[in-house]
Motif scaffolding. Structure first.
Motif, PDB file in Angstrom:
ATOM      1  N   CYS A   1      54.668 -10.984  51.034  1.00 35.90           N
ATOM      2  CA  CYS A   1      54.519 -10.492  52.412  1.00 35.90           C
ATOM      3  C   CYS A   1      55.682 -11.018  53.226  1.00 35.90           C
ATOM      4  O   CYS A   1      55.798 -12.234  53.427  1.00 35.90           O
ATOM      5  N   VAL A   2      56.545 -10.122  53.663  1.00 35.25           N
ATOM      6  CA  VAL A   2      57.680 -10.496  54.493  1.00 35.25           C
ATOM      7  C   VAL A   2      57.297 -10.285  55.943  1.00 35.25           C
ATOM      8  O   VAL A   2      56.831  -9.197  56.327  1.00 35.25           O
TER       9      VAL A   2
ATOM     10  N   ASP B   1      50.114 -20.394  60.644  1.00 34.04           N
ATOM     11  CA  ASP B   1      49.278 -20.425  59.456  1.00 34.04           C
ATOM     12  C   ASP B   1      49.249 -19.005  58.890  1.00 34.04           C
ATOM     13  O   ASP B   1      49.168 -18.029  59.643  1.00 34.04           O
ATOM     14  N   MET B   2      49.289 -18.897  57.561  1.00 37.16           N
ATOM     15  CA  MET B   2      49.314 -17.592  56.916  1.00 37.16           C
ATOM     16  C   MET B   2      48.170 -17.476  55.924  1.00 37.16           C
ATOM     17  O   MET B   2      47.899 -18.423  55.169  1.00 37.16           O
TER      18      MET B   2
ATOM     19  N   SER C   1      51.617 -19.530  48.296  1.00 36.50           N
ATOM     20  CA  SER C   1      52.817 -20.297  48.615  1.00 36.50           C
ATOM     21  C   SER C   1      53.584 -19.556  49.699  1.00 36.50           C
ATOM     22  O   SER C   1      53.290 -18.399  49.995  1.00 36.50           O
ATOM     23  N   ARG C   2      54.556 -20.238  50.265  1.00 35.85           N
ATOM     24  CA  ARG C   2      55.356 -19.636  51.325  1.00 35.85           C
ATOM     25  C   ARG C   2      56.779 -20.130  51.251  1.00 35.85           C
ATOM     26  O   ARG C   2      57.037 -21.245  50.779  1.00 35.85           O
TER      27      ARG C   2
ATOM     28  N   LYS D   1      62.733 -17.708  54.124  1.00 33.11           N
ATOM     29  CA  LYS D   1      62.777 -16.261  53.928  1.00 33.11           C
ATOM     30  C   LYS D   1      61.623 -15.548  54.631  1.00 33.11           C
ATOM     31  O   LYS D   1      61.428 -14.345  54.444  1.00 33.11           O
ATOM     32  N   ASN D   2      60.866 -16.302  55.426  1.00 33.25           N
ATOM     33  CA  ASN D   2      59.739 -15.712  56.178  1.00 33.25           C
ATOM     34  C   ASN D   2      58.808 -14.918  55.264  1.00 33.25           C
ATOM     35  O   ASN D   2      58.365 -13.805  55.615  1.00 33.25           O
ATOM     36  N   THR D   3      58.499 -15.488  54.121  1.00 27.83           N
ATOM     37  CA  THR D   3      57.730 -14.759  53.120  1.00 27.83           C
ATOM     38  C   THR D   3      56.543 -15.580  52.626  1.00 27.83           C
ATOM     39  O   THR D   3      56.666 -16.772  52.358  1.00 27.83           O
ATOM     40  N   LEU D   4      55.425 -14.901  52.499  1.00 32.18           N
ATOM     41  CA  LEU D   4      54.201 -15.459  51.951  1.00 32.18           C
ATOM     42  C   LEU D   4      53.957 -14.830  50.588  1.00 32.18           C
ATOM     43  O   LEU D   4      54.241 -13.647  50.388  1.00 32.18           O
TER      44      LEU D   4
END
Lengths: 118, 107
Positions: free
Chosen positions: A22-23, A33-34, A70-71, A75-78
């Motif tokens: 997920c970008v 929090d994601m 993880s995150r 790269k602003n990615t989950l």
């Protein structure tokens, strides 16, 4: 404008693996929090996992030991690594943000379908 | 785990009606409750958080109240665009849990 773009879903056989990504754009990713929230076809919402901005990680009992969240804050990615997939994992998986303490699930992606079937 | 019970499961009302949905938590959750609206084929949309705080951009006809274990979502004057399923969500304690949903139809 905040955008969340999920990818990586698809059809997989029972026991197989998938990795969701997920970008996120339009917000300061590292401070949020994601979470992953899923919705089985025709059913309600189910919380799967959370990666907090302070490093804490939480899992639902139904996925603990099989899924890994993880995150990458650069790269602003989950991510959600899903192993030993079962038919009951079939669902639309949403990537969701939460601004912090006291706030709720404020931004949602469009969802990524994961189908576990032989 | 904290169980969230919504009522009713479905309701049908006319445009302009006042509509109330109730959510009950099996344990004390203070004010850590949110409400979401989900339309068919779309992701949920946050309406209310911290039991009664209206999310930015949400119409003022939506309001939330309650604390502890009893909560309500009220639509003061139902509009055609409000046809959707509404979910409550407790975020006091992991595992976060959701109500089963309330489907609102327009007569």
């Amino acid at each position: 404008e905040v955008q969340l773009l999920e990818s990586g879903g698809g059809l997989v056989q029972p026991g197989g693996s998938l990795r969701l990504s997920c970008v996120v754009s339009g917000l300061t990713f590292s401070t949020y929090d994601m979470s992953w929230i899923r919705q089985a076809p025709g059913k309600g919402l189910e919380w799967v996992s959370t990666s907090a901005s302070n490093g804490r990680i939480f899992y639902a009992d139904s996925v603990r030991g099989r899924f890994t969240i993880s995150r990458d804050d650069f790269k602003n990615t989950l991510f959600l690594e899903m192993n030993d997939l079962r038919a009951e994992d079939t669902a639309l998986y949403y990537c969701v943000t939460k601004q912090g303490f006291g706030f709720a699930l404020d931004y949602w992606g469009l969802g990524m379908l994961v189908t576990v079937s032989s | 785990d904290i169980q969230m019970t919504q009522s009713p499961s479905t309701l049908s009302a006319s445009v302009g009606d006042r509509v109330t949905i109730t959510c009950r938590a099996s344990q004390y959750i203070n004010v850590w409750l949110a409400w979401y609206e989900q339309k068919p084929g779309k992701a949920p949309n946050l309406l209310i958080y911290k039991a009664s705080t209206l999310q930015t951009g949400v119409p003022s006809r939506f309001s939330g109240s309650g604390s502890g274990t009893e909560f309500t979502l009220t639509i003061s004057s139902l509009q055609p665009d409000d046809s959707a399923t509404y979910y409550c969500h407790q975020y006091k304690t992991e595992p976060w849990t959701f109500g089963q949903g309330t489907k609102v139809d327009i007569k």
